[in-house]
Write a protein that holds these residues in place. Structure first.
Motif, short mmCIF file in Angstrom:
data_model
loop_
_atom_site.label_atom_id
_atom_site.label_comp_id
_atom_site.label_asym_id
_atom_site.label_seq_id
_atom_site.Cartn_x
_atom_site.Cartn_y
_atom_site.Cartn_z
N PHE A 35 7.13 12.83 -0.94
CA PHE A 35 7.58 11.50 -1.30
C PHE A 35 6.42 10.52 -1.29
CE2 PHE A 35 7.83 11.17 3.26
CZ PHE A 35 7.61 9.84 3.56
N VAL A 36 6.64 9.38 -1.91
CA VAL A 36 5.67 8.30 -1.93
C VAL A 36 6.28 7.15 -1.14
CG1 VAL A 36 4.38 6.67 -3.36
CG2 VAL A 36 4.82 8.99 -4.20
N PHE A 37 5.52 6.60 -0.21
CA PHE A 37 5.99 5.51 0.64
C PHE A 37 5.16 4.27 0.36
CE2 PHE A 37 5.24 3.04 4.50
CZ PHE A 37 6.54 2.73 4.87
N TYR A 38 5.80 3.13 0.29
CA TYR A 38 5.10 1.86 0.13
C TYR A 38 5.41 0.96 1.32
CZ TYR A 38 4.10 3.14 -4.65
OH TYR A 38 3.63 3.79 -5.76
N GLY A 39 4.39 0.32 1.86
CA GLY A 39 4.56 -0.62 2.96
C GLY A 39 3.70 -1.84 2.73
N THR A 40 3.78 -2.79 3.67
CA THR A 40 3.09 -4.08 3.49
C THR A 40 1.92 -4.27 4.43
OG1 THR A 40 4.61 -5.17 5.00
CG2 THR A 40 5.19 -5.20 2.65
N MET B 165 11.55 21.33 -0.49
CA MET B 165 12.92 21.23 0.01
C MET B 165 13.88 21.73 -1.06
SD MET B 165 12.71 17.77 2.29
CE MET B 165 14.01 18.27 3.40
N ARG B 166 15.10 22.04 -0.67
CA ARG B 166 16.07 22.65 -1.58
C ARG B 166 16.57 21.68 -2.63
NH1 ARG B 166 20.74 20.65 -0.78
NH2 ARG B 166 21.82 22.18 -2.05
N ALA B 167 16.37 20.39 -2.44
CA ALA B 167 16.79 19.35 -3.38
C ALA B 167 15.96 18.11 -3.09
CB ALA B 167 18.28 19.05 -3.23
N THR B 168 16.13 17.08 -3.90
CA THR B 168 15.46 15.81 -3.63
C THR B 168 15.91 15.29 -2.27
OG1 THR B 168 15.32 15.30 -5.97
CG2 THR B 168 15.12 13.45 -4.45
N ALA B 169 14.95 14.97 -1.43
CA ALA B 169 15.25 14.58 -0.05
C ALA B 169 15.67 13.12 0.04
CB ALA B 169 14.03 14.82 0.82
N THR B 170 16.54 12.84 0.99
CA THR B 170 16.85 11.47 1.38
C THR B 170 15.90 11.10 2.52
OG1 THR B 170 19.17 11.75 0.80
CG2 THR B 170 18.63 9.94 2.32
N ILE C 15 0.87 -1.18 0.00
CA ILE C 15 0.00 0.00 0.00
C ILE C 15 0.90 1.23 0.00
CG2 ILE C 15 -0.18 0.05 2.51
CD1 ILE C 15 -3.04 1.10 2.14
N GLY C 16 0.49 2.27 -0.67
CA GLY C 16 1.31 3.48 -0.74
C GLY C 16 0.54 4.71 -0.35
N TYR C 17 1.27 5.73 0.05
CA TYR C 17 0.65 7.03 0.27
C TYR C 17 1.61 8.11 -0.18
CZ TYR C 17 3.35 7.45 4.65
OH TYR C 17 4.34 7.51 5.57
N ASN C 18 1.04 9.23 -0.58
CA ASN C 18 1.82 10.41 -0.94
C ASN C 18 1.90 11.30 0.29
OD1 ASN C 18 2.21 9.90 -3.74
ND2 ASN C 18 0.06 10.37 -4.05
N TYR C 19 3.09 11.76 0.58
CA TYR C 19 3.27 12.71 1.68
C TYR C 19 3.84 14.00 1.10
CZ TYR C 19 4.59 14.95 5.97
OH TYR C 19 4.68 15.86 7.00
N PRO C 20 3.03 15.06 1.01
CA PRO C 20 3.57 16.33 0.53
C PRO C 20 4.28 17.06 1.68
CG PRO C 20 1.22 16.53 0.91
CD PRO C 20 1.60 15.09 1.21
N PHE C 21 5.46 17.59 1.42
CA PHE C 21 6.17 18.36 2.43
C PHE C 21 5.48 19.70 2.65
CE2 PHE C 21 10.05 16.03 0.68
CZ PHE C 21 9.99 15.05 1.65
N PHE D 122 9.93 6.80 -2.46
CA PHE D 122 10.40 7.52 -3.63
C PHE D 122 10.26 9.01 -3.34
CE2 PHE D 122 8.75 3.44 -5.01
CZ PHE D 122 9.86 2.93 -5.65
N SER D 123 11.36 9.73 -3.37
CA SER D 123 11.39 11.11 -2.93
C SER D 123 11.46 12.09 -4.09
CB SER D 123 12.60 11.33 -2.02
OG SER D 123 12.67 12.66 -1.60
N ARG D 124 10.89 13.26 -3.84
CA ARG D 124 11.03 14.42 -4.71
C ARG D 124 11.34 15.60 -3.79
NH1 ARG D 124 6.14 12.14 -5.47
NH2 ARG D 124 5.13 13.92 -4.54
N SER D 125 11.47 16.79 -4.32
CA SER D 125 11.71 17.94 -3.45
C SER D 125 10.42 18.44 -2.79
CB SER D 125 12.38 19.07 -4.23
OG SER D 125 11.51 19.51 -5.26
N ASP D 126 9.25 18.07 -3.36
CA ASP D 126 7.99 18.55 -2.80
C ASP D 126 7.25 17.48 -1.99
OD1 ASP D 126 7.33 16.93 -4.97
OD2 ASP D 126 5.71 18.23 -5.65
#
Length: 111
Positions: A92-97, A66-71, A56-62, A86-90
């Motif tokens: 990330f998308v998280f997948y879990g089980t 951020m100033r660059a793609t986040a770790t 299952i995944g969810y989008n988390y908007p910051f 999967f991260s972007r600067s605005d």
């Protein structure tokens, strides 16, 4: 002689060069947003159905871009196993089980 005691130091501004400029005071919200461009700790909730990969995944908007793609570092997961983020600067998308999952994470885009 030697002095002892408690000293409080506040509102210090360092200057490059020999000329002092007027003291700058930023509103707290502006200062927080500037800091969040480099580092954030957050929490996201997954609720829903598993996909074909049994995830299952969810989008988390910051809150701020951020100033660059986040770790992304997953700090804790309430259920299941974190599969990937999967991260972007605005955001990330998280997948879990797990179909119900609360995850705590950090996002860093430091220099």
């Amino acid at each position: 002689g030697q002095q002892s005691g408690t000293f409080d130091i506040a509102q210090v501004q360092l200057e490059a060069g020999n000329v002092a400029t007027p003291f700058e005071v930023r509103p707290l919200g502006v200062e927080l947003a500037l800091c969040q461009r480099y580092y954030q700790i957050g929490r996201g909730d997954c609720r829903g159905a598993l996909n074909g990969n049994n995830q299952i995944g969810y989008n988390y908007p910051f809150p701020v871009v951020m100033r660059a793609t986040a770790t992304i570092t997953i700090i804790s997961v309430s259920a299941g196993t974190p599969a990937s983020a999967f991260s972007r600067s605005d955001g990330f998308v998280f997948y879990g089980t797990s179909i119900e999952n609360t995850s705590t994470f950090s996002a860093a885009a430091e220099l």
